[in-house]
Each structure stands twice: as C-alpha cells, then as structure tokens.
Design a protein around this motif. Structure first.
Motif, short mmCIF file in Angstrom:
data_model
loop_
_atom_site.label_atom_id
_atom_site.label_comp_id
_atom_site.label_asym_id
_atom_site.label_seq_id
_atom_site.Cartn_x
_atom_site.Cartn_y
_atom_site.Cartn_z
N CYS A 33 4.86 56.54 22.97
CA CYS A 33 5.14 55.72 24.15
C CYS A 33 6.45 56.18 24.78
O CYS A 33 7.51 56.14 24.15
CB CYS A 33 5.21 54.24 23.77
SG CYS A 33 5.63 53.19 25.20
N LYS A 35 7.88 54.74 27.32
CA LYS A 35 8.66 53.57 27.72
C LYS A 35 9.49 53.02 26.56
O LYS A 35 10.66 52.70 26.72
CB LYS A 35 7.73 52.49 28.26
CG LYS A 35 8.44 51.25 28.75
CD LYS A 35 7.47 50.26 29.36
CE LYS A 35 8.21 49.05 29.89
NZ LYS A 35 7.26 48.08 30.47
N CYS A 45 0.27 50.27 24.52
CA CYS A 45 0.85 50.33 25.86
C CYS A 45 -0.13 51.02 26.82
O CYS A 45 -1.01 51.75 26.39
CB CYS A 45 2.17 51.09 25.84
SG CYS A 45 3.50 50.15 25.07
N ASN A 49 2.09 55.28 30.23
CA ASN A 49 3.35 55.35 29.49
C ASN A 49 3.26 56.13 28.19
O ASN A 49 4.19 56.12 27.41
CB ASN A 49 3.85 53.93 29.16
CG ASN A 49 4.20 53.14 30.38
OD1 ASN A 49 4.56 53.69 31.40
ND2 ASN A 49 4.08 51.83 30.30
#
Length: 89
Positions: A33, A35, A45, A49
């Motif tokens: 991920c 993010k 997610c 992302n």
C-alpha cells in the motif's frame, strides 16, 4: 438551489458523485500500500493505492525496489527509449 435528497443511491455515491468501490483482491494475494507504506494481504485498500499482487509477503515488502528496478530496466531498453529520435530528422 437546494440539493435534492430524493432518490436512492444505496450509499454508493459520496457527496462528490464518485462511486465508492470495495477494494478488490483475494486472500493469499499480497500488495504494497503506497498510502500506508505497508504490506497488505487481500482487499484492504483501493487498487489505486497499491502495487501488486505479489506471490508472497516478502516480495510485496520489496515492491518499491522491484518497481525501481523495472523502471530502470525499461529506461535502458532501446525499444522504449525515445532519446535521439527527434534529433535524426
């Protein structure tokens, strides 16, 4: 003009009219991920992302390194290198 609250969107749309989609992926698929800067298994997610899927947690943990290596490889590949083509006219 007031916004209408009529109609049923079933909770699929937020105030900006964008559809809310459930993350996609399967247990046993590993992602990195971007993010949260962490490895995730399955659909945690949104796909926008994530990098992956990868076959293992260890491979997903190296996602940034793998992407950097692939990018460098493509940069050196003459099939993808446009430098000098405009200069040949």
């Amino acid at each position: 003009m007031a916004a209408s609250s009529g109609g049923s969107s079933g909770g699929r749309f937020n105030v900006f009219g964008r559809s809310r989609r459930a993350p996609t992926g399967q247990p046993g698929e590993w992602y990195y991920c971007l993010k949260h800067h962490k490895v995730e298994e399955g659909p945690e997610c949104p796909a926008k992302n994530r990098l992956g899927p990868y076959e293992s947690r260890e491979e997903a943990a190296r996602a940034i390194e793998i992407a950097r290596d692939r990018d460098e490889s493509w940069r050196r590949d003459p099939r993808w290198n446009d430098r000098g083509r405009d200069d040949e006219s």
